[in-house]
Design an enzyme around this catalytic site. Structure first.
Site, PDB file in Angstrom:
ATOM      1  N   LYS A 100       0.834  -1.199   0.144  1.00  0.00           N
ATOM      2  CA  LYS A 100       0.067   0.085   0.154  1.00  0.00           C
ATOM      3  C   LYS A 100       0.920   1.299   0.070  1.00  0.00           C
ATOM      4  O   LYS A 100       1.683   1.316   0.788  1.00  0.00           O
ATOM      5  CB  LYS A 100      -0.852   0.124   1.240  1.00  0.00           C
ATOM      6  CG  LYS A 100      -1.545   1.362   1.409  1.00  0.00           C
ATOM      7  CD  LYS A 100      -2.462   1.479   2.754  1.00  0.00           C
ATOM      8  CE  LYS A 100      -2.926   2.794   2.852  1.00  0.00           C
ATOM      9  NZ  LYS A 100      -3.635   2.807   4.146  1.00  0.00           N
ATOM     10  N   GLY A 161      -8.354   8.649   9.951  1.00  0.00           N
ATOM     11  CA  GLY A 161      -8.606   8.671  11.263  1.00  0.00           C
ATOM     12  C   GLY A 161      -9.542   9.543  11.860  1.00  0.00           C
ATOM     13  O   GLY A 161      -9.884   9.726  13.250  1.00  0.00           O
ATOM     14  N   ALA A 187      -9.697   5.168   4.434  1.00  0.00           N
ATOM     15  CA  ALA A 187      -9.347   6.347   5.295  1.00  0.00           C
ATOM     16  C   ALA A 187     -10.890   7.228   5.512  1.00  0.00           C
ATOM     17  O   ALA A 187     -11.526   7.222   4.540  1.00  0.00           O
ATOM     18  CB  ALA A 187      -8.472   7.342   4.904  1.00  0.00           C
ATOM     19  N   GLY A 188     -10.833   7.551   6.747  1.00  0.00           N
ATOM     20  CA  GLY A 188     -12.366   8.290   7.126  1.00  0.00           C
ATOM     21  C   GLY A 188     -13.350   7.369   7.338  1.00  0.00           C
ATOM     22  O   GLY A 188     -14.397   8.047   7.895  1.00  0.00           O
ATOM     23  N   ASN A 209      -9.399   1.032   9.743  1.00  0.00           N
ATOM     24  CA  ASN A 209      -8.510   0.863  10.833  1.00  0.00           C
ATOM     25  C   ASN A 209      -9.209   1.438  12.099  1.00  0.00           C
ATOM     26  O   ASN A 209      -9.714   0.628  12.983  1.00  0.00           O
ATOM     27  CB  ASN A 209      -7.119   1.337  10.677  1.00  0.00           C
ATOM     28  CG  ASN A 209      -6.172   0.967  11.823  1.00  0.00           C
ATOM     29  OD1 ASN A 209      -6.662   0.282  12.938  1.00  0.00           O
ATOM     30  ND2 ASN A 209      -5.052   1.338  11.407  1.00  0.00           N
TER      31      ASN A 209
END
Lengths: 257, 67
Positions: A100, A161, A187-188, A209
């Protein structure tokens, strides 16, 4: 019906959910959450070995790279050269070609530096890497990454995040419609419903995550995401109904007494 | 004696060290890491052949959790 497979480059993944392994309290919790998520690929980072603390537990002791695919990332890299260095080391370490790429441009927003990202993608593809690229949600740049040979394009939903969810459905939809490689929202994502929405838009997968690691009960949230991604995918494949402005009765009026 | 930089820290080695013996000294499993010496990635098969010299900069990395 044709079997619905999720394929990135030459790798077939069992789950459309890819999870990150950062921000957990400890490796036990990481491993439990990964298991509950059903993910077959996890992102991991490359960092210096702590030479002072020789007894520190290792991630590899809890997540067996023979059982789950490791996707090394370039988190913390702010230019093409740093990210190339990191991924070359990752390849030496594990022999993985699938990686990645994320080249950050700004510490506050962690927004990708797309100029450096394009530069690094070109080099990595030339060196034989299969690159999954974190990028902005710009349809033209997403297409450019595909032209450069990215194995998957991973536009952000909102800042890394932040848990702000999908902020630009239009851009994501355009990217998805134009793409010939898998589109993975990265993301997000803040909650399971965000993942469902991403999948309903037609994304091939989602990468999560913080939304799992920062939940009060991370293992339960991991399972919730597993179901959300499956549900969103099924909803996309099923083809949703047209929206109407006014009501349309669900019960036939014929035969009404 | 040689002074080297290991993961950003200055250390002194009294004996002659190859990468293998350095890893042993710090109890690091050579299979779970990658080594960069003076900016160049070192193939795992060469760890025992390469000896550290004065002013060498060595980086030893491994995988940690990340998103």
């Amino acid at each position: 019906m044709k079997k619905d497979t999720f394929k990135i480059s030459d790798q077939i993944l069992k789950s459309r959910l890819i999870v990150g392994t950062g921000k957990y309290k400890n490796f036990k919790e990481t491993a439990d959450a990964v298991k509950a998520s059903g993910a077959s690929m996890v992102t991991i980072a490359v960092r210096r070995v702590n030479i002072l603390d020789k007894k520190k537990p290792l991630l590899t002791d809890y997540l067996n790279p023979k059982k789950i695919k490791y996707l090394p990332n370039t988190a913390g890299c702010f230019n093409a050269d740093e990210s190339l260095r990191t991924l070359r080391l990752a390849r030496e370490m594990g022999g993985w070609k699938m990686v990645k790429l994320e080249v950050l441009g700004d510490k506050k927003t962690l927004y990708p530096d797309m100029i450096e990202t394009l530069k690094a993608t070109k080099v990595l593809v030339k060196e034989g890497f299969k690159v999954l690229v974190y990028c902005s949600d710009d349809p033209l740049l997403a297409k450019e990454l595909e032209y450069l040979g990215a194995s998957a394009v991973m536009p952000l939903a909102s800042p890394i995040g932040s848990g702000q969810g999908i902020q630009n459905k239009i851009n994501l939809s355009i990217i998805i419609k134009n793409a010939k490689v898998p589109i993975i929202v990265d993301a997000g994502i803040g909650s399971a419903s965000d993942a469902t929405i991403a999948m309903e838009l037609g994304c091939d997968g989602v990468l999560v995550n913080s939304a799992i690691a920062k939940a009060k009960k991370s293992v339960l949230m991991a399972e919730s995401f597993k179901n959300a991604v499956v549900s969103g995918r099924q909803s996309f494949l099923a083809g949703k109904m047209q929206k109407l402005f006014y009501a349309d009765p669900s019960t036939p009026s014929k035969g009404l007494i | 004696m040689s002074k080297i930089q290991l993961n950003g820290r200055k250390i002194e080695l009294s004996n002659k060290h190859s990468i293998v013996t350095l890893l042993k000294k710090y109890k690091i499993d050579g299979k779970k890491i990658a080594v960069e010496l003076n900016g160049k990635i070192i193939n795992r098969n060469k760890y025992k052949l390469i000896y550290l010299k004065n002013k060498d900069k060595i980086e030893i990395v491994h995988f940690i959790g990340g998103g």
